[in-house]
Enzyme design. Structure first.
Site, PDB file in Angstrom:
ATOM      1  N   GLY A  45       3.402  -6.022   6.083  1.00  0.00           N
ATOM      2  CA  GLY A  45       1.972  -6.184   5.761  1.00  0.00           C
ATOM      3  C   GLY A  45       1.145  -5.247   6.629  1.00  0.00           C
ATOM      4  O   GLY A  45       1.450  -4.070   6.767  1.00  0.00           O
ATOM      5  N   LYS A  79      13.095  -2.467  10.337  1.00  0.00           N
ATOM      6  CA  LYS A  79      12.013  -3.279   9.756  1.00  0.00           C
ATOM      7  C   LYS A  79      12.214  -4.684  10.302  1.00  0.00           C
ATOM      8  O   LYS A  79      13.282  -5.280  10.101  1.00  0.00           O
ATOM      9  CB  LYS A  79      12.118  -3.231   8.228  1.00  0.00           C
ATOM     10  CG  LYS A  79      11.269  -4.253   7.499  1.00  0.00           C
ATOM     11  CD  LYS A  79      10.377  -3.665   6.447  1.00  0.00           C
ATOM     12  CE  LYS A  79       9.478  -4.757   5.872  1.00  0.00           C
ATOM     13  NZ  LYS A  79       8.302  -4.236   5.181  1.00  0.00           N
ATOM     14  N   THR A 120      10.960  -9.947   3.454  1.00  0.00           N
ATOM     15  CA  THR A 120      10.838 -11.174   2.668  1.00  0.00           C
ATOM     16  C   THR A 120      10.843 -10.795   1.185  1.00  0.00           C
ATOM     17  O   THR A 120      10.718  -9.631   0.825  1.00  0.00           O
ATOM     18  CB  THR A 120       9.551 -11.948   3.013  1.00  0.00           C
ATOM     19  OG1 THR A 120       8.424 -11.135   2.675  1.00  0.00           O
ATOM     20  CG2 THR A 120       9.489 -12.291   4.489  1.00  0.00           C
ATOM     21  N   GLU A 147       9.199   0.379  10.043  1.00  0.00           N
ATOM     22  CA  GLU A 147       8.150  -0.054   9.110  1.00  0.00           C
ATOM     23  C   GLU A 147       7.715  -1.456   9.501  1.00  0.00           C
ATOM     24  O   GLU A 147       8.554  -2.340   9.689  1.00  0.00           O
ATOM     25  CB  GLU A 147       8.656  -0.067   7.659  1.00  0.00           C
ATOM     26  CG  GLU A 147       7.552  -0.522   6.696  1.00  0.00           C
ATOM     27  CD  GLU A 147       8.014  -0.872   5.278  1.00  0.00           C
ATOM     28  OE1 GLU A 147       9.147  -0.546   4.906  1.00  0.00           O
ATOM     29  OE2 GLU A 147       7.208  -1.498   4.563  1.00  0.00           O
ATOM     30  N   ASP A 191      12.994  -3.051   0.742  1.00  0.00           N
ATOM     31  CA  ASP A 191      12.525  -2.053   1.716  1.00  0.00           C
ATOM     32  C   ASP A 191      13.673  -1.466   2.536  1.00  0.00           C
ATOM     33  O   ASP A 191      13.779  -0.246   2.705  1.00  0.00           O
ATOM     34  CB  ASP A 191      11.501  -2.686   2.667  1.00  0.00           C
ATOM     35  CG  ASP A 191      10.160  -2.914   1.995  1.00  0.00           C
ATOM     36  OD1 ASP A 191      10.082  -2.722   0.772  1.00  0.00           O
ATOM     37  OD2 ASP A 191       9.204  -3.280   2.702  1.00  0.00           O
ATOM     38  N   THR A 199       6.603   1.604   2.754  1.00  0.00           N
ATOM     39  CA  THR A 199       8.026   1.939   2.629  1.00  0.00           C
ATOM     40  C   THR A 199       8.202   3.341   2.070  1.00  0.00           C
ATOM     41  O   THR A 199       9.050   4.113   2.543  1.00  0.00           O
ATOM     42  CB  THR A 199       8.745   0.913   1.730  1.00  0.00           C
ATOM     43  OG1 THR A 199       8.476  -0.393   2.213  1.00  0.00           O
ATOM     44  CG2 THR A 199      10.246   1.136   1.746  1.00  0.00           C
ATOM     45  N   PRO A 252       2.662  11.139  -6.079  1.00  0.00           N
ATOM     46  CA  PRO A 252       3.659  10.225  -6.647  1.00  0.00           C
ATOM     47  C   PRO A 252       5.048  10.872  -6.594  1.00  0.00           C
ATOM     48  O   PRO A 252       5.195  12.044  -6.927  1.00  0.00           O
ATOM     49  CB  PRO A 252       3.204  10.049  -8.109  1.00  0.00           C
ATOM     50  CG  PRO A 252       1.758  10.429  -8.099  1.00  0.00           C
ATOM     51  CD  PRO A 252       1.601  11.468  -7.029  1.00  0.00           C
ATOM     52  N   VAL A 301       0.818  -1.226   0.000  1.00  0.00           N
ATOM     53  CA  VAL A 301       0.000   0.000   0.000  1.00  0.00           C
ATOM     54  C   VAL A 301       0.848   1.271   0.000  1.00  0.00           C
ATOM     55  O   VAL A 301       0.303   2.367  -0.186  1.00  0.00           O
ATOM     56  CB  VAL A 301      -0.990   0.082   1.192  1.00  0.00           C
ATOM     57  CG1 VAL A 301      -2.107  -0.905   1.053  1.00  0.00           C
ATOM     58  CG2 VAL A 301      -0.276  -0.058   2.514  1.00  0.00           C
TER      59      VAL A 301
END
Ligand SMILES: Nc1ncnc2c1ncn2[C@@H]1O[C@H](COP(=O)(O)OP(=O)(O)OP(=O)(O)O)[C@@H](O)[C@H]1O
Ligand SMILES: [Mg+2]
Length: 232
Positions: A116, A39, A43, A113, A52, A18, A215, A15
């Site tokens: 998920g 973090k 994975t 962070e 990340d 990061t 963005p 979403v």
């Protein structure tokens, strides 16, 4: 542990956690802060692209090693508890807490962070007695509670975000956590009526400050807009 910090979670995977954590870290760097990043698990190392922990390190201008940022790192793009099991190990909550403390040492601010969303299991805790063993998950939510930093919830601007964001806020508050900020990303240059309404509705019913992030060019942190963390 750094006196100040935030824990960036989201309504789910992919979403923009990061990106938002990186923008918050970059803003703090421009304020002259020494920023460290953390973090619990990364994975999907086998997949293409910047990971990340690499983007977080670049945005924070940090000299931390991969292991100092993310103590558990796995190749398959799986949930952390499964990725750990596939590697024949388990994630240790105590090691996560110690790693976060280590990351924060010497920094003014720690940007964490999650992985998920809040209900993602990191590990399994087995309790009870020998005849009645009870397995309970150690969730991202539990780690956030252990670290004690205010939460930033990252969500999408579009349809569906009211439900996902308010559910995340409700889960956090039920665990006694403070949700200090919601960030909707990527926020379009010309938001639709639905997107503008989503922002207002989350702010009203979540009783929370809602910011947006347009963005950004991930390759060039110096050109990113400022995104201030909650009052620290
Ligand atoms: N403001 C933005 N500017 C540029 N790209 C964005 C923005 N917001 C989200 N994205 C894009 O959305 C995708 C997901 O973002 P990101 O990797 O930050 O998500 P995540 O929630 O951290 O995912 P994960 O659950 O894998 O950690 C990326 O491709 C990212 O480039
Ligand atoms: Mg991420």
């Amino acid at each position: 542990m750094a006196a100040s910090g935030i824990f960036v979670t989201g309504t789910g995977t992919e979403v923009g956690k990061t990106v938002v954590a990186a923008a918050l870290a970059q803003t703090l760097v421009r304020e002259g802060k020494r920023v460290a990043v953390f973090k619990p698990a990364v994975t999907g190392l086998e997949e293409e692209g910047e990971k990340d922990h690499e983007l977080l390190r670049r945005a924070a201008g940090s000299g931390q090693s991969d292991a100092e940022i993310a103590p558990y790192r796995y190749d398959p793009p799986a949930s952390p508890h499964l990725a750990a099991a596939l590697a024949g190990e388990e994630i240790d909550p105590e090691r996560l807490r110690a790693a976060a403390s280590g990351a924060a040492a010497g920094a003014d601010f720690l940007v964490c962070e999650g992985v998920g969303g809040l209900m993602v299991p990191l590990a399994c805790r087995v309790g009870g007695d020998i005849r009645h063993q009870v397995a309970t998950p150690y969730l991202v939510l539990d780690l956030a509670a252990d670290l004690g930093y205010p939460l930033v919830v990252v969500g999408s601007p579009g349809l569906g975000t009211i439900n996902h964001t308010l559910l995340t806020i409700a889960a956090a508050q039920a665990a006694g956590l403070e949700v200090a900020l919601v960030v909707l990303t990527p926020w379009p240059e010309q938001p639709s009526e639905i997107e503008r309404s989503n922002r207002e509705t989350i702010a009203e019913f979540g009783a929370v400050r809602v910011e947006t992030l347009p963005p950004i060019d991930l390759a060039d942190p110096s050109g990113w807009p400022l995104l201030s963390p909650p009052d620290r």
